[in-house]
Every structure is written in structure tokens, then in C-alpha cells.
Design an enzyme around this catalytic site. Structure first.
Site, PDB file in Angstrom:
ATOM      1  N   CYS A   3       1.106  -1.263  -0.024  1.00  0.00           N
ATOM      2  CA  CYS A   3      -0.587  -0.319   0.293  1.00  0.00           C
ATOM      3  C   CYS A   3       1.833   1.604   0.459  1.00  0.00           C
ATOM      4  O   CYS A   3       0.770   2.148  -0.312  1.00  0.00           O
ATOM      5  CB  CYS A   3      -0.947  -0.124   1.195  1.00  0.00           C
ATOM      6  SG  CYS A   3      -1.590  -1.515   1.419  1.00  0.00           S
ATOM      7  N   HIS A  18      -3.395   7.250   3.355  1.00  0.00           N
ATOM      8  CA  HIS A  18      -3.434   5.731   2.233  1.00  0.00           C
ATOM      9  C   HIS A  18      -5.241   5.366   2.835  1.00  0.00           C
ATOM     10  O   HIS A  18      -5.005   5.898   4.484  1.00  0.00           O
ATOM     11  CB  HIS A  18      -2.838   4.744   2.760  1.00  0.00           C
ATOM     12  CG  HIS A  18      -3.156   3.545   2.474  1.00  0.00           C
ATOM     13  ND1 HIS A  18      -3.978   3.127   1.405  1.00  0.00           N
ATOM     14  CD2 HIS A  18      -3.452   2.565   3.229  1.00  0.00           C
ATOM     15  CE1 HIS A  18      -3.836   1.877   1.663  1.00  0.00           C
ATOM     16  NE2 HIS A  18      -3.829   1.262   2.529  1.00  0.00           N
ATOM     17  N   ASN A  46      -9.808   0.321   0.769  1.00  0.00           N
ATOM     18  CA  ASN A  46      -8.319  -0.057   0.580  1.00  0.00           C
ATOM     19  C   ASN A  46      -8.364  -0.563  -1.256  1.00  0.00           C
ATOM     20  O   ASN A  46      -8.723  -1.523  -1.014  1.00  0.00           O
ATOM     21  CB  ASN A  46      -8.484  -0.419   2.030  1.00  0.00           C
ATOM     22  CG  ASN A  46      -6.915  -0.623   2.141  1.00  0.00           C
ATOM     23  OD1 ASN A  46      -6.035  -0.349   1.286  1.00  0.00           O
ATOM     24  ND2 ASN A  46      -6.197  -1.119   2.793  1.00  0.00           N
TER      25      ASN A  46
HETATM   26  O1  UT7 Z   1      -3.467  -1.330   3.907  1.00  0.00           O
HETATM   27  C1  UT7 Z   1      -3.038  -1.527   5.158  1.00  0.00           C
HETATM   28  C2  UT7 Z   1      -4.153  -2.964   5.768  1.00  0.00           C
HETATM   29  N1  UT7 Z   1      -4.850  -2.978   6.718  1.00  0.00           N
HETATM   30  C3  UT7 Z   1      -5.707  -1.932   7.590  1.00  0.00           C
HETATM   31  O2  UT7 Z   1      -5.035  -1.057   7.604  1.00  0.00           O
HETATM   32  C4  UT7 Z   1      -5.968  -2.527   8.014  1.00  0.00           C
HETATM   33  C5  UT7 Z   1      -5.852  -2.140   9.801  1.00  0.00           C
HETATM   34  N2  UT7 Z   1      -6.833  -2.595  10.911  1.00  0.00           N
HETATM   35  C6  UT7 Z   1      -8.042  -2.349  10.763  1.00  0.00           C
HETATM   36  O3  UT7 Z   1      -8.585  -1.361  10.036  1.00  0.00           O
HETATM   37  C7  UT7 Z   1      -8.804  -3.370  11.755  1.00  0.00           C
HETATM   38  O4  UT7 Z   1      -7.926  -4.425  13.021  1.00  0.00           O
HETATM   39  C8  UT7 Z   1     -10.243  -4.379  11.831  1.00  0.00           C
HETATM   40  C9  UT7 Z   1     -11.026  -3.145  10.956  1.00  0.00           C
HETATM   41  C10 UT7 Z   1      -9.627  -5.482  10.337  1.00  0.00           C
HETATM   42  C11 UT7 Z   1     -10.824  -4.491  12.794  1.00  0.00           C
HETATM   43  O5  UT7 Z   1     -10.950  -3.795  13.693  1.00  0.00           O
HETATM   44  P1  UT7 Z   1     -10.601  -3.727  15.173  1.00  0.00           P
HETATM   45  O6  UT7 Z   1     -10.689  -3.134  15.541  1.00  0.00           O
HETATM   46  O7  UT7 Z   1      -8.619  -4.284  15.199  1.00  0.00           O
HETATM   47  O8  UT7 Z   1     -11.392  -5.157  15.355  1.00  0.00           O
HETATM   48  P2  UT7 Z   1     -10.741  -6.796  16.150  1.00  0.00           P
HETATM   49  O9  UT7 Z   1      -9.773  -7.012  14.485  1.00  0.00           O
HETATM   50  O10 UT7 Z   1      -9.549  -6.705  17.262  1.00  0.00           O
HETATM   51  O11 UT7 Z   1     -12.190  -7.166  16.110  1.00  0.00           O
HETATM   52  C12 UT7 Z   1     -13.001  -7.013  17.486  1.00  0.00           C
HETATM   53  C13 UT7 Z   1     -13.783  -8.001  16.946  1.00  0.00           C
HETATM   54  C14 UT7 Z   1     -13.413  -9.885  17.065  1.00  0.00           C
HETATM   55  O12 UT7 Z   1     -14.919 -10.449  17.689  1.00  0.00           O
HETATM   56  P3  UT7 Z   1     -14.867 -10.588  18.950  1.00  0.00           P
HETATM   57  O13 UT7 Z   1     -13.245 -11.196  19.425  1.00  0.00           O
HETATM   58  O14 UT7 Z   1     -14.288  -9.454  20.186  1.00  0.00           O
HETATM   59  O15 UT7 Z   1     -15.650 -10.818  19.558  1.00  0.00           O
HETATM   60  C15 UT7 Z   1     -13.752  -9.829  15.371  1.00  0.00           C
HETATM   61  O16 UT7 Z   1     -14.195 -10.961  15.276  1.00  0.00           O
HETATM   62  O17 UT7 Z   1     -14.443  -7.542  15.182  1.00  0.00           O
HETATM   63  C16 UT7 Z   1     -14.415  -8.452  14.897  1.00  0.00           C
HETATM   64  N3  UT7 Z   1     -14.543  -8.767  13.875  1.00  0.00           N
HETATM   65  C17 UT7 Z   1     -15.951  -8.288  12.958  1.00  0.00           C
HETATM   66  N4  UT7 Z   1     -17.332  -8.883  13.314  1.00  0.00           N
HETATM   67  C18 UT7 Z   1     -18.419  -7.998  12.427  1.00  0.00           C
HETATM   68  C19 UT7 Z   1     -13.998  -8.276  13.146  1.00  0.00           C
HETATM   69  N5  UT7 Z   1     -14.533  -8.600  11.732  1.00  0.00           N
HETATM   70  C20 UT7 Z   1     -15.609  -8.342  11.543  1.00  0.00           C
HETATM   71  C21 UT7 Z   1     -16.370  -7.870  10.380  1.00  0.00           C
HETATM   72  N6  UT7 Z   1     -17.831  -7.892  10.972  1.00  0.00           N
HETATM   73  N7  UT7 Z   1     -16.737  -7.849   9.290  1.00  0.00           N
END
Ligand code: UT7
Length: 313
Positions: free
Chosen positions: A112, A238, A268
Site C-alpha cells: 500500500c 492511505h 482500501n
Molecule cells: O492497507 C493496509 C492494510 N490494512 C489495514 O490498514 C487494516 C488495519 N486494521 C483494521 O482496519 C482493523 O484492525 C479491522 C477493521 C480489520 C478490525 O478492527 P479492530 O478494531 O482491530 O477489531 P478486532 O480485529 O480487534 O476485532 C474486534 C471484533 C472481533 O470479535 P471478538 O473477538 O471481539 O468477538 C472480531 O472477530 O470484531 C470482530 N470482527 C467483525 N465483526 C463483524 C472482525 N471483522 C468483523 C466484521 N464484522 N467484518
């Protein structure tokens, strides 16, 4: 010599995919996706529309905007992680398709951050005096490497392309400063999984890294240009996640209205995300000649890059 953007173009495929689509096969919701990422829609290329097709559309526009002919381009650099083939490169394909002369062409892989890397790479070739018009493209078709069984990544990605012609610009305009970096110790957090050919990401870890590095890299680039936060007219991060973008903006000390947000429309798009955002702001008349822009990318590698630029030819 002042080196900057002489021509600009972007392209997003027609197919719009709303968050609601993911509710049909994943345990997720429009509400969660909007709140946690800021994404409402993304564009996906058709199955037979390849990364080089997206890159081609953006390039045609950039070359036209520069007021030059394809034969005036003397080098092509394409930032992509999703080339049509492992080789030949997308840049090779573009050279022939655009009717550019038999010039040097190469793909650049910095995930990215690729567009930042490619722009700075091009700048050096022009500044050396060896090249005049370098076509730089950021293009990715992430839909082909997205794991649609993983709800934490499936909802994030889209397809698109942006292109610029890098060359000499009027005195005082162009690229003022930059900062590029990488930390391979974070490779395990974001990579193309060879077992299934899809993106693997540890979202939490990438999130933490991104929040820190976007602010740091931008601040360093701004300082290198001897600028203050109040000199910045537009911050174009980004477009990965609105929460990451917001916290970088706060670290930079820039008001909300000066940050470009297009993640809601495109998700993204990796190497295409910064140029797609520039395209949106140009369309809305929010970028004018002599405005100072701060562009900042981060991504797999881990990699990062920030560029300050005074807009205009
Ligand atoms: O280009 C560069 C690459 N990537 C990025 O910039 C992405 C960077 N990361 C992120 O944007 C975030 O980490 C995410 C949006 C992917 C996730 O957000 P988060 O605040 O880090 O949440 P998390 O991974 O800690 O997950 C929180 C909860 C989890 O459930 P539990 O374990 O608390 O029960 C996940 O399983 O949210 C759950 N979860 C979802 N729930 C509904 C993860 N994805 C989803 C989803 N829908 N699509």
C-alpha cells in the site's frame, strides 16, 4: 530542478459493491463495517478486467492531462501487488498498449506504500537529468487476492488505479520532501499467503503500526520541507480505515476538513488509494495550484512513505 506532477488521472471500475452484500454470506453488518472502518462501498473489477486494464485507463487520462503524447514518456513505473502475471510486469504490458516507445519499464512492490515509493523513484530519474517524463501508476485489483471466508479482511478491499506523469514543474512547485521506510520484522502481520494465494492480515497489529507510522512519517516529511502543520492545505492518507486516518490527522495537528476521505466510496485499494483520493478532491475543487499536500501511505512489508508536494505544473 523542481520535479512534480505534470499530469494526473485515475480510474475506478464500474461495479459498486455495498456493505450489505457481505451480510449475505458472512457474519457481519453494514453497521459494523461503517463504524469500524468508514467503508460503505468499494469498486470491483470484472473477472476479465485485469490490473493492467485499470492502470491503462488511469494512464491514458494522466498522459492527456500532461498535454503530452505517449511517445514523450521515457520510463514507466507501476506500483502494484496484484500484477496480471508474476512476470511480465504491468509496466511492460502498459508500454505496448499505450504506444509508448521501447523505454525502461518496471513494477515496484511496496504494497500500500507503493505509490509513494514509485513517485520518489521517478523523481530521482528526472532530477538526475536522465529522464524527462516518467509515468507512475498505482494500480491494484485486490478483489482477486481477497479471502472471502475471512470477515475481518473480506470487507476492506477494493480495486482501482491512479497515474501521474512525473517531470519538471515550475519553480517552487512539485515534491518538496519525502520519507520512505520499511521494517521487515512486521512481515508476519500482512502478507500474501502462499497456501491459498490470498491476503492474510493481523488487523490489530497493522492498526497499531499504522497509527504510529502515519503520524511519524508525515511529521518527518513536513519538518524536512521546513513547513508547519498550518501550512498544509490537504492531508491525503492511505485510505485503509477512517479510525487510522483520523488518529494520524490528530497527530499531525490538522483540522478535519483538510483531510481527504474517499475510503467510504472505494475501500482500501492499496497502491491506488492515494491517487483515487486526489482525484476526488480535484473533482470537488478542493485542490488548487500551489496548495501544499501531504500524502502518506503504509502497508505490507511493513512499509511506509510520506511525501509533501506543492501542487501544480
Ligand atoms: O492497507 C493496509 C492494510 N490494512 C489495514 O490498514 C487494516 C488495519 N486494521 C483494521 O482496519 C482493523 O484492525 C479491522 C477493521 C480489520 C478490525 O478492527 P479492530 O478494531 O482491530 O477489531 P478486532 O480485529 O480487534 O476485532 C474486534 C471484533 C472481533 O470479535 P471478538 O473477538 O471481539 O468477538 C472480531 O472477530 O470484531 C470482530 N470482527 C467483525 N465483526 C463483524 C472482525 N471483522 C468483523 C466484521 N464484522 N467484518
Amino acid at each position: 530542478m523542481d520535479v512534480g506532477i505534470k499530469g494526473f488521472g485515475a480510474y475506478a471500475p464500474e461495479k459498486v459493491v455495498e456493505n450489505a452484500y457481505f451480510e449475505t454470506f458472512l457474519e457481519t453488518s453494514d453497521e459494523w463495517i461503517s463504524k469500524m472502518t468508514g467503508i460503505k462501498q468499494r469498486r470491483w473489477a470484472d473477472e476479465d478486467e485485469e490490473t493492467s486494464d485499470l492502470a491503462y485507463q488511469a494512464s491514458v487520462r494522466a498522459i492527456k492531462d500532461a498535454g503530452i503524447e505517449p511517445t514523450d514518456i521515457d520510463m514507466i513505473i507501476v506500483a502494484t501487488s496484484t500484477g496480471d502475471f508474476p512476470f511480465p510486469t504491468v509496466a511492460n504490458i502498459l508500454q505496448d498498449r499505450l504506444g509508448i516507445g521501447k523505454v525502461a519499464s518496471m513494477d515496484q512492490l511496496a504494497a500500500c506504500s507503493g505509490f509513494m515509493y514509485a513517485m520518489i523513484n521517478a523523481k530521482q530519474f528526472v532530477q538526475s537529468g536522465d529522464y524527462k517524463n516518467v509515468l507512475v501508476v498505482g494500480a491494484d485489483k485486490l478483489s482477486k487476492i481477497t479471502d472471502f471466508t475471512d470477515r475481518s479482511t473480506a470487507i476492506l478491499f477494493g480495486d482501482g488505479a491512479g497515474a501521474v506523469v512525473i517531470g519538471e514543474v515550475s519553480e517552487g512547485r512539485g515534491i518538496l520532501s519525502y520519507e520512505l521506510g520499511s521494517d521487515g520484522s512486521g512481515a508476519e502481520y500482512l502478507y500474501l499467503n502462499p497456501d491459498n494465494g490470498k491476503i492474510f492480515m493481523n488487523g490489530r497489529e497493522v492498526f497499531k503500526f499504522a497509527v504510529r507510522i502515519m503520524g511519524e512519517a508525515s511529521n518527518n516529511a513536513v519538518a524536512k520541507a521546513n513547513l508547519e502543520p498550518e501550512d498544509i492545505d490537504m492531508f491525503i492518507p492511505h485510505q485503509a480505515n477512517i479510525r487510522i486516518m483520523e488518529s494520524a490527522r490528530e497527530r499531525l495537528g490538522i483540522p478535519k476538513e483538510k483531510m481527504s476521505v474517499s475510503v467510504d466510496k472505494f475501500g482500501n485499494t492499496s497502491a491506488a488509494s492515494i491517487p483515487l483520493s486526489i482525484a476526488q478532491e480535484l473533482e470537488n475543487d478542493r485542490i488548487k495550484d500551489d496548495d501544499v499536500l501531504v500524502l502518506v501511505g503504509f502497508g505490507g512489508g511493513l512499509t511506509w512513505g510520506a511525501v509533501t508536494i506543492r501542487w501544480g505544473k
